[in-house]
Design a protein around this motif. Sequence first.
Motif, PDB file in Angstrom:
ATOM      1  N   UNK A  43       0.836  -1.208   0.000  1.00  0.00           N
ATOM      2  CA  UNK A  43       0.000   0.000   0.000  1.00  0.00           C
ATOM      3  C   UNK A  43       0.868   1.254   0.000  1.00  0.00           C
ATOM      4  N   UNK A  44       1.967   1.230   0.744  1.00  0.00           N
ATOM      5  CA  UNK A  44       2.890   2.372   0.772  1.00  0.00           C
ATOM      6  C   UNK A  44       3.587   2.538  -0.579  1.00  0.00           C
ATOM      7  N   UNK A  45       3.976   1.430  -1.173  1.00  0.00           N
ATOM      8  CA  UNK A  45       4.641   1.477  -2.470  1.00  0.00           C
ATOM      9  C   UNK A  45       3.681   1.983  -3.549  1.00  0.00           C
ATOM     10  N   UNK A  46       2.431   1.567  -3.493  1.00  0.00           N
ATOM     11  CA  UNK A  46       1.431   2.053  -4.445  1.00  0.00           C
ATOM     12  C   UNK A  46       1.258   3.561  -4.304  1.00  0.00           C
ATOM     13  N   UNK A  47       1.169   4.044  -3.073  1.00  0.00           N
ATOM     14  CA  UNK A  47       1.008   5.482  -2.844  1.00  0.00           C
ATOM     15  C   UNK A  47       2.245   6.250  -3.310  1.00  0.00           C
ATOM     16  N   UNK A  48       3.427   5.722  -3.031  1.00  0.00           N
ATOM     17  CA  UNK A  48       4.672   6.410  -3.407  1.00  0.00           C
ATOM     18  C   UNK A  48       4.849   6.505  -4.916  1.00  0.00           C
ATOM     19  N   UNK A  49       4.313   5.550  -5.638  1.00  0.00           N
ATOM     20  CA  UNK A  49       4.458   5.530  -7.096  1.00  0.00           C
ATOM     21  C   UNK A  49       3.205   6.008  -7.825  1.00  0.00           C
ATOM     22  N   UNK A  50       2.177   6.387  -7.064  1.00  0.00           N
ATOM     23  CA  UNK A  50       0.906   6.861  -7.622  1.00  0.00           C
ATOM     24  C   UNK A  50       0.244   5.807  -8.512  1.00  0.00           C
ATOM     25  N   UNK A  51       0.318   4.549  -8.063  1.00  0.00           N
ATOM     26  CA  UNK A  51      -0.309   3.454  -8.801  1.00  0.00           C
ATOM     27  C   UNK A  51      -1.451   2.864  -7.987  1.00  0.00           C
ATOM     28  N   UNK A  53      -3.722  -0.270  -6.479  1.00  0.00           N
ATOM     29  CA  UNK A  53      -3.318  -1.524  -5.833  1.00  0.00           C
ATOM     30  C   UNK A  53      -3.128  -2.638  -6.871  1.00  0.00           C
ATOM     31  N   UNK A  54      -4.031  -2.735  -7.831  1.00  0.00           N
ATOM     32  CA  UNK A  54      -3.906  -3.806  -8.835  1.00  0.00           C
ATOM     33  C   UNK A  54      -2.706  -3.571  -9.754  1.00  0.00           C
ATOM     34  N   UNK A  55      -2.460  -2.325 -10.096  1.00  0.00           N
ATOM     35  CA  UNK A  55      -1.318  -2.015 -10.985  1.00  0.00           C
ATOM     36  C   UNK A  55       0.010  -2.277 -10.281  1.00  0.00           C
ATOM     37  N   UNK A  56       0.155  -1.864  -9.015  1.00  0.00           N
ATOM     38  CA  UNK A  56       1.418  -2.096  -8.308  1.00  0.00           C
ATOM     39  C   UNK A  56       1.641  -3.593  -8.129  1.00  0.00           C
ATOM     40  N   UNK A  57       0.567  -4.344  -7.927  1.00  0.00           N
ATOM     41  CA  UNK A  57       0.694  -5.801  -7.804  1.00  0.00           C
ATOM     42  C   UNK A  57       1.258  -6.398  -9.080  1.00  0.00           C
ATOM     43  N   UNK A  58       0.729  -5.990 -10.236  1.00  0.00           N
ATOM     44  CA  UNK A  58       1.221  -6.517 -11.515  1.00  0.00           C
ATOM     45  C   UNK A  58       2.680  -6.125 -11.741  1.00  0.00           C
ATOM     46  N   UNK A  59       3.030  -4.873 -11.435  1.00  0.00           N
ATOM     47  CA  UNK A  59       4.401  -4.399 -11.633  1.00  0.00           C
ATOM     48  C   UNK A  59       5.356  -5.172 -10.737  1.00  0.00           C
ATOM     49  N   UNK A  60       5.020  -5.285  -9.458  1.00  0.00           N
ATOM     50  CA  UNK A  60       5.892  -5.983  -8.503  1.00  0.00           C
ATOM     51  C   UNK A  60       6.037  -7.455  -8.877  1.00  0.00           C
ATOM     52  N   UNK A  61       4.968  -8.099  -9.282  1.00  0.00           N
ATOM     53  CA  UNK A  61       5.064  -9.510  -9.664  1.00  0.00           C
ATOM     54  C   UNK A  61       5.971  -9.697 -10.878  1.00  0.00           C
ATOM     55  N   UNK A  62       5.887  -8.790 -11.841  1.00  0.00           N
ATOM     56  CA  UNK A  62       6.768  -8.868 -13.010  1.00  0.00           C
ATOM     57  C   UNK A  62       8.228  -8.628 -12.603  1.00  0.00           C
ATOM     58  N   UNK A  63       8.435  -7.688 -11.705  1.00  0.00           N
ATOM     59  CA  UNK A  63       9.798  -7.398 -11.249  1.00  0.00           C
ATOM     60  C   UNK A  63      10.346  -8.550 -10.399  1.00  0.00           C
ATOM     61  N   UNK A  64       9.473  -9.185  -9.636  1.00  0.00           N
ATOM     62  CA  UNK A  64       9.897 -10.326  -8.826  1.00  0.00           C
ATOM     63  C   UNK A  64      10.342 -11.481  -9.720  1.00  0.00           C
ATOM     64  N   UNK A  65       9.652 -11.678 -10.828  1.00  0.00           N
ATOM     65  CA  UNK A  65      10.020 -12.771 -11.740  1.00  0.00           C
ATOM     66  C   UNK A  65      11.400 -12.536 -12.364  1.00  0.00           C
TER      67      UNK A  65
END
Length: 132
Positions: A43-51, A53-65
């Motif tokens: 939630x903090x990362x989503x707020x910091x990046x202005x994304x 919740x669903x968008x930050x989840x997709x971005x983080x999952x892609x970056x995790x892979x």
Amino acid sequence: MRVMIALPRALDDDVLRATGLSMTEYAVLMNLSEAENHELRMTELAAATALSASRITRVVEAMQSRGLVVKRRHPDDARGNVTTLTPEGFERLRAAWPAHLASARERVVDQLDPASMAALARQFERVAEGLG
């Protein structure tokens, strides 16, 4: 309005071409690098990046892979997740930083009158303070 739309696109194109990272991914890495223990709740990362919740989840999952971040359950709150910057992610950020800086300098700083920079910075600080 033109600058607010065109500038982020130009910066994104420059950084993506030079580093393989989008500006969104760069922003995730940067925010994590500046956070305590290099980690933030989603939630903090989503707020910091202005994304969203669903968008930050997709971005983080892609970056995790790609091994740039790790997402795990929050140790004290099973409902939440925490994202942590990996050493590989930190190195990727360090490698991308010069390209991002060069792009920002070329696209913004070099276009402005050096004599007006201090006054312009003060004016933008006032705008930012007014936004909260």
